[in-house]
Design an enzyme around this catalytic site. Structure first.
Site, short mmCIF file in Angstrom:
data_model
loop_
_atom_site.label_atom_id
_atom_site.label_comp_id
_atom_site.label_asym_id
_atom_site.label_seq_id
_atom_site.Cartn_x
_atom_site.Cartn_y
_atom_site.Cartn_z
N GLY A 1 50.89 -14.19 57.97
CA GLY A 1 50.79 -14.48 56.73
C GLY A 1 51.78 -15.34 56.11
O GLY A 1 53.09 -15.08 56.49
N ASP B 1 48.24 -21.18 53.38
CA ASP B 1 49.23 -21.06 54.13
C ASP B 1 50.15 -22.29 53.81
O ASP B 1 51.02 -22.37 54.16
CB ASP B 1 48.81 -21.15 55.80
CG ASP B 1 48.15 -19.84 56.08
OD1 ASP B 1 46.93 -19.92 55.85
OD2 ASP B 1 48.81 -18.83 56.78
#
Ligand code: MRU
Length: 359
Positions: A54, A242
């Site tokens: 993440g 991202d």
């Protein structure tokens, strides 16, 4: 947020033993294991094999990686080399290089005897800031959910992809922060959780963390979102990212783009939640974003727990088949209803982002 009723962050520094503690996400949901990172190599490996993952958490881990490098060998050449290795550990999440550059800038003017403490403070600051930003994302996203609830006067169904939950950040999550805030404010919420092949971050992590916080959720196969939208069973989508370009184009876990297309076709609002550390202000063309290609074994093999509680990896493809494992895709800005940032909600466009982030 909580695991088994106890508050956790995803990463923290153990002052006594001088190690970094992480929750090993490769073991979830079947085992809850806290792991020590003792060296910068440990931090690089944790990012590579996705014990941490993440975008914001990768950034936090990289920041602590620099702290571990200084602890190991307070030598400028070694720290520089470590920073380069950290940046190479995963290519797509921009938070990684953002955090390493921020650490480098902070320590570049410091006398070597103070280096460790200054670096540790900065790594903690990067993590604390992420918690604050994610909390603000939650408060802005809450307003959108409230609006839907006030019109509908019934349970709000939200679809999310991958894990942009607190496990992908330091706390709160990006996409899940509005969900947790709505839940805490008594709005009836239900989350459709995309399984998210091949690593199953949706099933293994998002559903796990929502369960721990008692947020109703249902795991669906990645291909199910479309029909649910056609049936009117999705009120909104919220995903993480991202890397989002200053143009508003959004790079996120593979499969996000197809969800955005389905949302567009069915007039379902599609929001992307992100802290500013995930914005790439340099790249202008989404084709220039490095898209990670991971080992094809992540597709052909799957982990699971057998009837004796043993975790096993099994082959699910024909032995001789080839497979391609691209980890991310791009959702063009035109399919994004809005970006939910720590400063508020803005249009996914150069103008929208410029207005929101004048400085
Ligand atoms: O490959 P991962 O698990 O590191 O992927 C990152 C993600 O979890 C996401 O794509 C997420 O939605 C953005 S990070 C908040």
């Amino acid at each position: 947020m909580k695991i088994k009723g106890k508050e956790f962050r995803t990463i923290w520094f153990d002052e006594v033993n001088k190690v970094v503690k992480i929750i090993d996400q490769t073991k979830l949901p079947h085992q809850f294991v806290i792991k020590d990172l003792k060296t910068v190599k440990d931090a690089i490996n944790a990012i590579k094999i996705m014990e941490v993952r993440g975008a914001p958490l990768i950034g936090g881990t990289a920041a602590y990686g620099i702290v571990l490098a200084i602890l190991e060998n307070n030598d400028l050449e070694f720290i520089k080399k470590s920073a380069e290795e950290l940046i190479k550990s995963r290519p797509t999440a921009i938070n990684l290089q953002w955090a390493v550059h921020r650490m480098n800038n902070t320590i570049s003017m410091i006398d070597s005897s103070d280096l460790f403490q200054v670096a540790l403070n900065e790594a903690k600051e990067i993590c604390n800031e992420d918690v604050k930003f994610c909390e603000n994302i939650g408060l802005s996203g809450l307003k959108i959910i409230e609006e839907i609830y006030n019109k509908k006067k019934d349970r709000v169904n939200i679809l999310t992809h991958c894990n942009a939950g607190w496990l992908a950040t330091i706390n709160w999550g990006t996409a899940t922060s509005p969900i947790y805030h709505a839940h805490k404010n008594g709005i009836p919420i239900h989350v459709w959780v995309d399984e998210t092949r091949p690593r199953n971050q949706g099933a293994n992590l998002t559903s796990f963390e929502l369960n721990e916080e008692k947020v109703p959720n249902t795991i669906i196969a990645d291909n199910t979102g479309g029909i649910l939208m056609q049936r009117g069973e999705v009120d909104m989508c919220i995903v993480g990212t991202d890397r989002t370009l200053s143009t508003g184009d959004v790079c996120n876990k593979i499969g996000t783009y197809l969800k955005a297309l389905a949302a567009h076709d069915n007039n379902v609002p599609f929001y992307v939640a992100l802290p500013s550390s995930t914005i790439d202000w340099d790249i202008k063309n989404f084709k220039d974003i490095p898209i990670e290609e991971r080992n094809s074994k992540e597709l052909s093999h799957i982990d699971g727990r057998d009837e004796n509680n043993n975790i096993k990896k099994v082959l699910i493809y024909p032995e001789t088949s080839r497979s391609l494992n691209l980890a991310f895709d791009i959702t063009p800005a035109k399919y994004v209803t809005g970006l939910i940032t720590e400063r508020g909600v803005c249009e996914a466009s150069t103008e929208g982002l410029k207005k929101m982030f004048k400085s």
